[in-house]
Each structure stands twice: as C-alpha cells, then as structure tokens.
Design a protein around this motif. Structure first.
Motif, mmCIF file in Angstrom:
data_model
loop_
_atom_site.group_PDB
_atom_site.id
_atom_site.type_symbol
_atom_site.label_atom_id
_atom_site.label_comp_id
_atom_site.label_asym_id
_atom_site.label_seq_id
_atom_site.Cartn_x
_atom_site.Cartn_y
_atom_site.Cartn_z
ATOM 1 N N VAL A 30 58.183 67.566 39.689
ATOM 2 C CA VAL A 30 59.410 66.342 39.724
ATOM 3 C C VAL A 30 59.829 65.880 40.658
ATOM 4 N N ASP A 31 59.755 66.684 41.804
ATOM 5 C CA ASP A 31 60.559 66.813 42.698
ATOM 6 C C ASP A 31 59.885 65.764 43.965
ATOM 7 N N VAL A 32 58.438 66.108 43.844
ATOM 8 C CA VAL A 32 57.454 65.010 44.436
ATOM 9 C C VAL A 32 57.360 64.220 43.500
ATOM 10 N N ILE A 33 56.577 63.534 43.225
ATOM 11 C CA ILE A 33 56.510 62.856 41.483
ATOM 12 C C ILE A 33 57.900 61.418 42.479
ATOM 13 N N THR A 34 59.250 62.556 42.220
ATOM 14 C CA THR A 34 61.044 61.406 42.107
ATOM 15 C C THR A 34 60.592 60.884 44.129
ATOM 16 N N ARG A 35 59.970 61.503 45.048
ATOM 17 C CA ARG A 35 60.177 61.115 46.122
ATOM 18 C C ARG A 35 59.510 60.776 46.747
ATOM 19 N N GLU A 36 58.009 60.685 46.419
ATOM 20 C CA GLU A 36 56.864 59.767 46.807
ATOM 21 C C GLU A 36 56.586 59.418 46.798
ATOM 22 N N ASP A 37 56.186 57.790 47.467
ATOM 23 C CA ASP A 37 55.485 56.229 47.455
ATOM 24 C C ASP A 37 53.973 56.373 46.699
ATOM 25 N N LEU A 38 53.837 56.889 44.782
ATOM 26 C CA LEU A 38 52.895 57.013 44.408
ATOM 27 C C LEU A 38 52.732 55.841 44.290
ATOM 28 N N ARG A 39 50.933 55.586 44.939
ATOM 29 C CA ARG A 39 50.251 53.769 44.992
ATOM 30 C C ARG A 39 49.992 53.497 43.750
ATOM 31 N N ASP A 40 50.214 54.295 42.848
ATOM 32 C CA ASP A 40 48.947 54.004 42.214
ATOM 33 C C ASP A 40 49.144 52.524 40.687
ATOM 34 N N PRO A 41 48.866 51.532 40.880
ATOM 35 C CA PRO A 41 49.338 50.038 40.112
ATOM 36 C C PRO A 41 50.533 50.983 38.692
ATOM 37 N N ASP A 42 49.530 52.038 37.926
ATOM 38 C CA ASP A 42 50.221 51.687 36.500
ATOM 39 C C ASP A 42 51.302 52.923 36.798
ATOM 40 N N LEU A 43 51.886 52.955 37.840
ATOM 41 C CA LEU A 43 52.593 53.949 37.879
ATOM 42 C C LEU A 43 54.039 53.727 38.674
ATOM 43 N N LYS A 44 54.025 52.618 39.144
ATOM 44 C CA LYS A 44 54.392 51.509 40.034
ATOM 45 C C LYS A 44 56.169 51.136 38.466
ATOM 46 N N GLY A 45 56.813 51.043 38.870
ATOM 47 C CA GLY A 45 58.110 51.127 37.696
ATOM 48 C C GLY A 45 58.288 51.942 36.901
ATOM 49 N N VAL A 46 57.343 52.790 37.170
ATOM 50 C CA VAL A 46 58.073 53.979 35.770
ATOM 51 C C VAL A 46 58.101 55.466 36.310
ATOM 52 N N SER A 47 59.484 55.505 35.290
ATOM 53 C CA SER A 47 60.232 56.614 35.818
ATOM 54 C C SER A 47 59.328 57.584 34.266
ATOM 55 N N VAL A 48 58.945 59.235 35.448
ATOM 56 C CA VAL A 48 57.295 60.229 35.067
ATOM 57 C C VAL A 48 58.737 61.409 34.320
ATOM 58 N N THR A 49 58.716 61.778 33.086
ATOM 59 C CA THR A 49 58.747 63.046 32.973
ATOM 60 C C THR A 49 57.689 63.727 32.471
ATOM 61 N N ILE A 50 58.142 65.766 32.610
ATOM 62 C CA ILE A 50 57.707 66.431 33.114
ATOM 63 C C ILE A 50 57.921 67.277 31.544
ATOM 64 N N GLY A 51 57.000 67.297 31.152
ATOM 65 C CA GLY A 51 58.002 68.180 29.122
ATOM 66 C C GLY A 51 57.366 69.476 29.734
ATOM 67 N N GLU A 52 56.233 69.873 29.721
ATOM 68 C CA GLU A 52 56.269 71.490 30.344
ATOM 69 C C GLU A 52 54.247 70.927 30.907
ATOM 70 N N VAL A 53 54.670 72.408 31.341
ATOM 71 C CA VAL A 53 53.556 72.961 32.076
ATOM 72 C C VAL A 53 52.966 74.500 31.644
ATOM 73 N N ARG A 54 51.797 74.136 32.024
ATOM 74 C CA ARG A 54 50.798 75.366 31.276
ATOM 75 C C ARG A 54 50.178 76.098 31.961
ATOM 76 N N ALA A 55 50.444 77.176 32.836
ATOM 77 C CA ALA A 55 48.849 77.893 33.727
ATOM 78 C C ALA A 55 48.183 78.530 32.799
#
Length: 137
Positions: A30-55
């Motif tokens: 969440v921190d990385v996605i929030t801070r970094e400028d991900l250059r993928d056009p499908d992520l521009k202007g989208v607030s991403v949430t991560i509900g769960e991570v499974r290991a």
C-alpha cells in the motif's frame, strides 16, 4: 501427539507466520503503490486498495487481492499491477525484512461486489416478503 510436517497444510487455515508476513507485505505494498509513480496507463488516476494478501506456506509467493476505491475495474487493476510486479517486488525488498522477497501475484478483489449483490438481494421485495412471513411464525 504427532506434529505436522513443516509447511504442510492439512485443511487448516494459514499459520500465524503466514498471516503476519502477509499483513506486513500488504502494508508495505500500500505504501509503495501510494508513493511511487506507476507508469501503467491503467493505473493513472486510480486509487488502489489491497483488501487482503495471502502467503504461501514457504512465504515465497504472495497473492494480493486488489480493487479500486471508487470507479475502476478490479480485473484491469490486477492486470496492470501484474505488469508492474517486478518493479513492485524491488521496492518491496527495501521496505520489508523477510528472508526472501516474495514473488507477487495480483487478483481482482470481487468481495465488495459480492457483498453489494447480497445486500441488493436481501433488500428485494421478494426476499423482504419472505422474511416478513418468517417473523410472523
């Protein structure tokens, strides 16, 4: 009492170790996605949430369930993050203290859509009528 072999899952849920590591990775992602400028056009202007991570039991693979806060198709977001997985893994390696930096896998989180659908079904007149009849019995 016989102990289970290391890393074997005999129908039980994840271990405390898996849960702790997955939550650590979720917060870091969440921190990385929030801070970094991900250059993928499908992520521009989208607030991403991560509900769960499974290991995985060996903690070498982790699956993040992702969706958008607001409008956005979780499948498109998951595909875009999959394309950025190498970059994200590199940033994750700097942010967490695990023996191995896990391989990242992204899946669309449709649990919110399913919950909304169940709420809509429960609010439908047919179900409300049936529930009213049960209350009268």
């Amino acid at each position: 009492m016989k102990r289970k072999g290391k890393g074997h899952d005999h129908g039980h849920g994840p271990s405390q170790r898996q849960l702790r590591a997955a939550e650590l990775v979720r917060h870091a992602l969440v921190d990385v996605i929030t801070r970094e400028d991900l250059r993928d056009p499908d992520l521009k202007g989208v607030s991403v949430t991560i509900g769960e991570v499974r290991a995985s039991p060996d903690l070498k693979h982790m699956t993040a369930f992702v969706s958008a806060l607001g409008p956005g198709d979780p499948r498109i977001i998951a595909n875009a993050l999959t394309r950025s997985a190498g970059f994200l893994r590199g940033r994750l390696a700097r942010a967490i203290d695990l023996k191995f930096t896990p391989e990242l896998h992204f899946q669309p989180d449709v649990s919110y859509d399913e919950a909304r659908h169940i709420d809509e079904l429960l609010a439908s007149p047919e179900v409300a009528r049936d529930l009213k009849h049960e209350d009268e019995d």
